[in-house]
Design a protein around this motif. Structure first.
Motif, PDB file in Angstrom:
ATOM      1  N   VAL A  35      43.637  40.277  40.799  1.00 14.28           N
ATOM      2  CA  VAL A  35      43.566  39.877  42.576  1.00 14.28           C
ATOM      3  C   VAL A  35      42.409  40.105  42.985  1.00 14.28           C
ATOM      4  CG1 VAL A  35      45.137  40.894  44.129  1.00 14.28           C
ATOM      5  CG2 VAL A  35      46.252  40.219  42.086  1.00 14.28           C
ATOM      6  N   THR A  36      42.148  41.028  42.362  1.00 17.20           N
ATOM      7  CA  THR A  36      41.000  41.601  43.204  1.00 17.20           C
ATOM      8  C   THR A  36      39.741  40.762  42.518  1.00 17.20           C
ATOM      9  OG1 THR A  36      40.089  42.838  41.102  1.00 17.20           O
ATOM     10  CG2 THR A  36      40.863  44.242  42.528  1.00 17.20           C
ATOM     11  N   ALA A  37      39.608  40.363  41.109  1.00 17.70           N
ATOM     12  CA  ALA A  37      38.863  39.439  41.258  1.00 17.70           C
ATOM     13  C   ALA A  37      38.935  38.138  42.267  1.00 17.70           C
ATOM     14  CB  ALA A  37      39.180  38.576  39.344  1.00 17.70           C
ATOM     15  N   LEU A  38      40.090  37.273  42.899  1.00 11.77           N
ATOM     16  CA  LEU A  38      40.265  36.211  43.406  1.00 11.77           C
ATOM     17  C   LEU A  38      40.086  37.196  44.782  1.00 11.77           C
ATOM     18  CD1 LEU A  38      44.113  35.522  42.620  1.00 11.77           C
ATOM     19  CD2 LEU A  38      41.836  34.468  42.460  1.00 11.77           C
ATOM     20  N   ILE A  39      39.484  38.110  44.502  1.00 11.56           N
ATOM     21  CA  ILE A  39      38.941  38.626  46.497  1.00 11.56           C
ATOM     22  C   ILE A  39      37.892  38.772  46.469  1.00 11.56           C
ATOM     23  CG2 ILE A  39      38.488  40.104  47.927  1.00 11.56           C
ATOM     24  CD1 ILE A  39      42.004  41.383  47.685  1.00 11.56           C
ATOM     25  N   GLY A  40      37.225  39.404  45.172  1.00 11.05           N
ATOM     26  CA  GLY A  40      35.515  39.646  44.732  1.00 11.05           C
ATOM     27  C   GLY A  40      35.118  38.546  44.314  1.00 11.05           C
ATOM     28  N   ALA A  41      35.447  37.524  44.183  1.00  4.64           N
ATOM     29  CA  ALA A  41      34.173  36.631  43.769  1.00  4.64           C
ATOM     30  C   ALA A  41      33.874  35.908  45.379  1.00  4.64           C
ATOM     31  CB  ALA A  41      35.249  35.500  42.295  1.00  4.64           C
ATOM     32  N   PRO A  42      34.936  35.917  45.956  1.00  4.14           N
ATOM     33  CA  PRO A  42      34.175  34.390  47.170  1.00  4.14           C
ATOM     34  C   PRO A  42      32.955  35.842  48.161  1.00  4.14           C
ATOM     35  CG  PRO A  42      36.355  34.427  47.242  1.00  4.14           C
ATOM     36  CD  PRO A  42      36.445  35.256  46.055  1.00  4.14           C
ATOM     37  N   PHE A  43      33.229  36.773  47.770  1.00  3.65           N
ATOM     38  CA  PHE A  43      32.473  37.868  48.358  1.00  3.65           C
ATOM     39  C   PHE A  43      31.015  37.943  48.071  1.00  3.65           C
ATOM     40  CE2 PHE A  43      30.860  42.300  49.587  1.00  3.65           C
ATOM     41  CZ  PHE A  43      31.574  41.949  50.622  1.00  3.65           C
ATOM     42  N   PHE A  44      31.398  38.308  46.717  1.00  2.00           N
ATOM     43  CA  PHE A  44      29.940  37.737  45.961  1.00  2.00           C
ATOM     44  C   PHE A  44      29.100  36.611  45.841  1.00  2.00           C
ATOM     45  CE2 PHE A  44      28.084  37.103  41.643  1.00  2.00           C
ATOM     46  CZ  PHE A  44      26.758  37.602  41.115  1.00  2.00           C
ATOM     47  N   ILE A  45      30.047  35.835  45.907  1.00  2.00           N
ATOM     48  CA  ILE A  45      28.880  34.439  46.396  1.00  2.00           C
ATOM     49  C   ILE A  45      28.113  34.461  47.738  1.00  2.00           C
ATOM     50  CG2 ILE A  45      28.888  32.691  47.140  1.00  2.00           C
ATOM     51  CD1 ILE A  45      31.231  31.594  45.040  1.00  2.00           C
ATOM     52  N   TYR A  46      28.906  35.285  48.873  1.00  2.00           N
ATOM     53  CA  TYR A  46      28.727  35.247  49.976  1.00  2.00           C
ATOM     54  C   TYR A  46      27.567  36.190  49.970  1.00  2.00           C
ATOM     55  CZ  TYR A  46      27.883  38.030  54.435  1.00  2.00           C
ATOM     56  OH  TYR A  46      27.535  37.967  55.808  1.00  2.00           O
ATOM     57  N   ILE A  47      27.675  37.399  49.670  1.00  4.55           N
ATOM     58  CA  ILE A  47      26.069  38.040  48.879  1.00  4.55           C
ATOM     59  C   ILE A  47      24.595  37.994  48.656  1.00  4.55           C
ATOM     60  CG2 ILE A  47      26.020  40.741  48.205  1.00  4.55           C
ATOM     61  CD1 ILE A  47      27.503  40.647  50.595  1.00  4.55           C
ATOM     62  N   VAL A  48      24.915  36.545  47.808  1.00  3.27           N
ATOM     63  CA  VAL A  48      23.839  36.104  47.085  1.00  3.27           C
ATOM     64  C   VAL A  48      23.526  35.364  47.923  1.00  3.27           C
ATOM     65  CG1 VAL A  48      23.348  34.434  45.166  1.00  3.27           C
ATOM     66  CG2 VAL A  48      25.325  36.370  44.600  1.00  3.27           C
TER      67      VAL A  48
END
Length: 346
Positions: free
Chosen positions: A325-338
């Motif tokens: 669940v945290t990966a589903l939330i965090g992966a798009p956020f990581f792409i946004y930050i990059v």
């Protein structure tokens, strides 16, 4: 070391008055209390509020009370692990001045995982406390390795170089973990679930074993808050203000490693909590670590506990591990930050 751009970036968090910051802390406490109650009430079966109240008081006579009582240690473990991972990520970002720093992205969690798996498979580790010590050593070694690799070449340890070094290290360590576990049928089943990351096997005994390590990590990180504010101004200016830069970095990094190592030993390598939460907190209370770190702890506990509830509810009567669940939330956020502009330094 990256240079500090003193100009305010367009998306930088504005300075918040102390009253507003206090309100955010209180709001986070209330949300955490609500999420903890939801964790006791919802799962493979729903528990009425009356049974939840009775279970909190120690009753377990009815089926509903017993179900809620069994969820109490799981809820407490989710709270402390979420707080530990979020605080660890916030401190790592402050120490490295890297907005992409996170125990999962920098390979620290997988370093701890590899150390535990190796200890169990080849050295016969059986004590939960030994798991924690080995995980902490593995996390520290992985963090040092990634930072060393990230500093090679021109420009020093830039955020993207550290993120790439961490991603490569994490992938390599994950492959090594699989190589160690797959031939061992005696440990493959239990470690396969542990590798995903979750709090389903919580007990008061496990919480008691990990709590001293987490308490030490919490203390070191929170005591470093004022010094991390100085580091954000640059090493030279921080030294001019009387900070012992190397010592500050070492103490804060030790606290972060204690937190993510101990958390990984108990709950497995849960990623992205340490990335998503600190960035959210900066939008709410600004970049002052004296406010950022406590709020990160609270919202980290909220995120992991809520993710555990979601994982139990959406797949009834089975469940989805919280690491997914945290990966589903965090992966798009990581792409946004990059992809965000001006992501060179905090």
């Amino acid at each position: 070391m990256t240079t500090l751009d003193t100009r305010r970036a367009p998306d930088a968090a504005p300075r918040r008055p102390a009253g507003v910051r206090t309100l955010w802390l209180l709001a986070a406490l209330l949300v955490l209390a609500a999420v903890m109650v939801a964790s006791l009430a919802y799962g493979s079966r729903d528990v009425p509020w009356a049974d939840v109240q009775a279970a909190i008081g120690g009753a377990d006579g009815t089926l509903g009370e017993a179900a809620a009582a069994k969820r109490i240690p799981r809820t407490l473990l989710a709270v402390v692990i979420g707080a530990a991972l979020a605080l660890s990520g916030a401190v790592m970002q402050g120490v490295t001045r890297n907005p992409l720093a996170d125990p999962g992205i920098l390979g620290v969690n997988m370093g701890a995982s590899l150390a535990v798996v190796t200890g169990v498979a080849f050295f016969g580790l059986t004590s939960p406390t030994s798991y924690i010590w080995v995980a902490i050593v593995g996390a520290a070694a992985s963090a040092l390795f990634v930072y060393t690799v990230g500093t090679l070449g021109r420009g020093g340890a830039t955020p993207l170089k550290l993120a790439l070094a961490g991603a490569a290290t994490s992938a390599a360590f994950a492959s090594l973990v699989s190589a160690v576990v797959l031939p061992r049928n005696d440990i493959a089943g239990s470690f396969r679930l542990w590798q995903i990351g979750g709090v389903g096997g919580a007990s008061y005994e496990r919480i008691g074993q990990v709590l001293p390590f987490l308490a030490a990590g919490f203390l070191l990180c929170l005591l470093s808050a004022r010094a991390l504010n100085s580091l954000a101004l640059g090493d030279e200016l921080a030294a001019g203000l009387g900070e012992r830069v190397a010592l500050v970095r070492a103490v804060a990094a030790l606290g972060a490693v204690l937190l993510c190592g101990a958390a990984t030993a108990v709950a497995g390598p849960i990623a992205f909590v340490g990335l998503v939460v600190p960035h959210t907190c900066r939008l709410l209370v600004g970049v002052d670590h004296r406010w950022l770190l406590p709020l990160s702890m609270l919202l980290g506990a909220v995120l992991l506990t809520a993710a555990d509830v979601v994982g139990r509810v959406v797949a009834r009567p089975s469940e989805i591990d919280v690491g997914i669940v945290t990966a589903l939330i965090g992966a798009p956020f990581f792409i946004y930050i990059v992809r965000r502009q001006k992501v060179r330094a905090l």
